[in-house]
Design an enzyme around this catalytic site. Structure first.
Site, PDB file in Angstrom:
ATOM      1  CG  ASP A 137      -0.249   0.137   2.556  1.00  0.00           C
ATOM      2  OD1 ASP A 137       0.816  -0.492   2.725  1.00  0.00           O
ATOM      3  OD2 ASP A 137      -0.766   0.864   3.431  1.00  0.00           O
ATOM      4  CD  GLU A 178       4.188   0.913   7.170  1.00  0.00           C
ATOM      5  OE1 GLU A 178       4.941   1.217   8.088  1.00  0.00           O
ATOM      6  OE2 GLU A 178       3.844   1.736   6.297  1.00  0.00           O
ATOM      7  CB  SER A 200       6.605   4.473  13.354  1.00  0.00           C
ATOM      8  OG  SER A 200       6.897   5.668  14.028  1.00  0.00           O
TER       9      SER A 200
HETATM   10  N1  BES Z   1       8.627   3.306   5.440  1.00  0.00           N
HETATM   11  C1  BES Z   1       8.012   4.019   6.491  1.00  0.00           C
HETATM   12  C2  BES Z   1       8.732   3.895   7.819  1.00  0.00           C
HETATM   13  C3  BES Z   1       9.945   4.754   7.925  1.00  0.00           C
HETATM   14  C4  BES Z   1       9.892   6.100   7.643  1.00  0.00           C
HETATM   15  C5  BES Z   1      11.100   4.195   8.358  1.00  0.00           C
HETATM   16  C6  BES Z   1      11.023   6.880   7.759  1.00  0.00           C
HETATM   17  C7  BES Z   1      12.222   4.968   8.478  1.00  0.00           C
HETATM   18  C8  BES Z   1      12.197   6.306   8.172  1.00  0.00           C
HETATM   19  C9  BES Z   1       6.598   3.507   6.697  1.00  0.00           C
HETATM   20  O1  BES Z   1       5.959   3.127   5.525  1.00  0.00           O
HETATM   21  C10 BES Z   1       5.792   4.636   7.310  1.00  0.00           C
HETATM   22  O2  BES Z   1       5.664   5.676   6.738  1.00  0.00           O
HETATM   23  N2  BES Z   1       5.267   4.410   8.499  1.00  0.00           N
HETATM   24  C11 BES Z   1       4.390   5.297   9.158  1.00  0.00           C
HETATM   25  C12 BES Z   1       3.733   4.511  10.253  1.00  0.00           C
HETATM   26  C13 BES Z   1       2.434   5.049  10.731  1.00  0.00           C
HETATM   27  C14 BES Z   1       1.403   5.208   9.658  1.00  0.00           C
HETATM   28  C15 BES Z   1       1.902   4.157  11.816  1.00  0.00           C
HETATM   29  C16 BES Z   1       5.132   6.490   9.736  1.00  0.00           C
HETATM   30  O3  BES Z   1       6.275   6.371  10.181  1.00  0.00           O
HETATM   31  O4  BES Z   1       4.560   7.597   9.723  1.00  0.00           O
HETATM   32 ZN    ZN Z   2       6.907   2.133   4.214  1.00  0.00          ZN
END
Ligand code: BES
Ligand code: ZN
Length: 459
Positions: A88, A153, A399
């Site tokens: 997604d 995710e 995250s």
């Molecule tokens: N790929 C990212 C996680 C990420 C972002 C890892 C920046 C390292 C650096 C992931 O797809 C993402 O964006 N996660 C969200 C999680 C949230 C929706 C619970 C985030 O970090 O905002």
């Molecule tokens: Zn991601």
């Protein structure tokens, strides 16, 4: 291994054509209109798994968007690696700021631009191609592999936790591998050993029972937008610290070893602020930028609305105002506890002139993998082979809430082997994946599968 690497070299054009197809599907998980695209994307993933030689492929329903499973378990005595990723993507707005259409992947200056190119379809595709290269050249893999590619995710993986609980046996493995993070910088490969957690909140303020003429009523009632900004402005002190009582109580202190290691990384505040177009950086006093990004909690207002925002002028005293506020968390803060502290504090400081409701939209815990873990050491070795350079150790500020659930529910540690870049524009217009990182990523993943058994044996 040589055969596998030369297969990777000679198939680059085909890889890009395929990845472009994957990126053409607008699998925006938060948008109900894209539900058919989510289904189409899950099918694309399943077909891809089939093509590269995985078995028992299954588009599995969850409480929300489906997760796609595939496996190859014909390496007896070898470890089982669970590769997790997500198909997604985030919404594309504002569309007018994209140089080329977000779902028509376009190459410019060695970068592939499209929504999901880095986060995370491109990085999932890296594994598809590395697995395929092994299967096509050797007829087998050097390890057992299970793959779970989910569709929620970007909206908090709400249904994946019960999914893990319900499928413990199916997902039983030795280690989780995720490619959904970034390298430290262009040409600087890194292994990520920590992610922040999250508590995402919404505040709604109600003032008068209807919108009012700001001339006839202004001066008699508290404007909810004013009340809301007064609340938000109290959430940080003049040292950039968050003022919610108890907020820092369970924050794990940075060790001297970690602080020293961060201080040695090739980082410049000046280059960073110049790139972002800000004259000065901001944040909690007493910590370096990398410390604040990776190992200190933060509170951000993600959006704020209320009243009249159209063209021109309208003299109105609005009935309502709202804000979305998220907090990035670090070990050992608990997302649920922080959400409760936040709600209590907001209710306490909200003036009597307005009614306030606070909602917890979603959350997740911070994660740390010890760097001496053999799975991490295998990543160091594979990156060195894939990029010809020794990688750095880093944490990241983003995250991936499911990482902690892998540990809690399946007892598995997670290795974060990311091939994005810090300036890849994830979640923003002109998201891109650097092609050197993409092809380097495929080589690294192919090495990783090969290295892992040796490292796990040394445990
Ligand atoms: N790929 C990212 C996680 C990420 C972002 C890892 C920046 C390292 C650096 C992931 O797809 C993402 O964006 N996660 C969200 C999680 C949230 C929706 C619970 C985030 O970090 O905002
Ligand atoms: Zn991601």
């Amino acid at each position: 291994m040589q055969k596998t690497l030369s297969f990777i070299r000679s198939n680059q054009d085909r890889y890009l054509d395929e990845l472009k197809q994957f990126l053409a599907i607008p699998s925006v998980s938060t948008n109900p209109e894209n539900k058919p695209d989510i289904q189409r994307c899950a099918s694309w993933v399943a077909t891809q798994m089939q093509t590269i030689g995985l078995e028992n492929i299954n588009i599995m329903p969850t409480g929300g968007h489906p997760a796609v499973y595939g496996e190859w378990l014909k390496a007896p005595g070898k470890p089982t690696l669970l590769i997790y990723g997500h198909y997604d993507v985030q919404p594309v707005d504002p569309l007018n700021l994209w140089t080329s259409p977000p779902f028509e992947a376009t190459i410019r200056n060695g970068n592939l631009f499209a929504r999901g190119s880095a986060d995370d379809k491109g990085q999932v595709h890296i594994h598809f191609k590395a697995l395929e290269a092994w299967m096509k050249t050797m007829g087998s893999l050097p390890i057992n592999v299970k793959m779970i590619i989910e569709g929620e995710e970007e909206i908090g993986s709400e249904h994946l936790e019960p999914f893990l609980k319900a499928n413990k046996k199916l997902l039983k493995s030795d280690l989780v591998l995720i490619s959904d993070t970034s390298m430290f910088a262009r040409g600087v490969p890194s292994v990520c050993y920590g992610l922040r957690g999250l508590a995402y909140m919404q505040i709604d303020l109600m003032g008068p029972n209807r919108d009012l003429h700001s001339g006839s009523f202004g001066g008699s009632v508290h404007n909810p937008i004013q009340a809301l900004t007064e609340i938000i402005s109290q959430l940080h002190d003049d040292k950039g610290r968050i003022t919610i009582p108890g907020f820092y109580d369970s924050v794990r202190k940075l060790s001297k070893k970690e602080r020293d290691a961060y201080a040695k990384l090739p980082w410049s505040d000046k280059t960073y602020s110049k790139d972002l177009g800000v004259r000065e950086l901001y944040g909690e006093k007493g910590f370096s930028t990398l410390e604040r990004l990776w190992a200190r909690p933060t509170l951000e207002c993600n959006g704020i609305w209320g009243g009249f925002t159209g063209e021109g002028a309208k003299t109105v005293l609005p009935a309502k105002a709202s804000a979305k506020i998220s907090m990035r968390l670090v070990p050992d803060q608990k997302s649920g506890d922080i959400a409760k502290m936040f709600e209590k504090h907001i209710k306490k400081i909200a003036p009597k002139t307005v009614q306030v409701t606070v909602r917890n939209l979603h959350g997740g815990e911070a994660a740390i993998t010890p760097i001496d873990h053999p799975g991490v050491q295998a990543a160091v070795s594979a990156l060195e082979k894939g990029f010809g350079k020794k990688p750095l150790y880093q944490r990241e500020g983003g995250s991936i809430p499911i990482v902690v659930q892998f540990k809690k529910i399946l007892g598995l540690d997670t290795v974060l082997l990311g091939f994005g870049l810090p300036d890849e524009n994830a979640h923003a217009p002109d998201e891109f994946l650097n092609l050197d990182n993409y092809f380097g990523g495929i080589r690294t993943a192919a090495h990783y599968y090969n290295e892992l058994p040796g490292f796990l044996k040394r445990k």
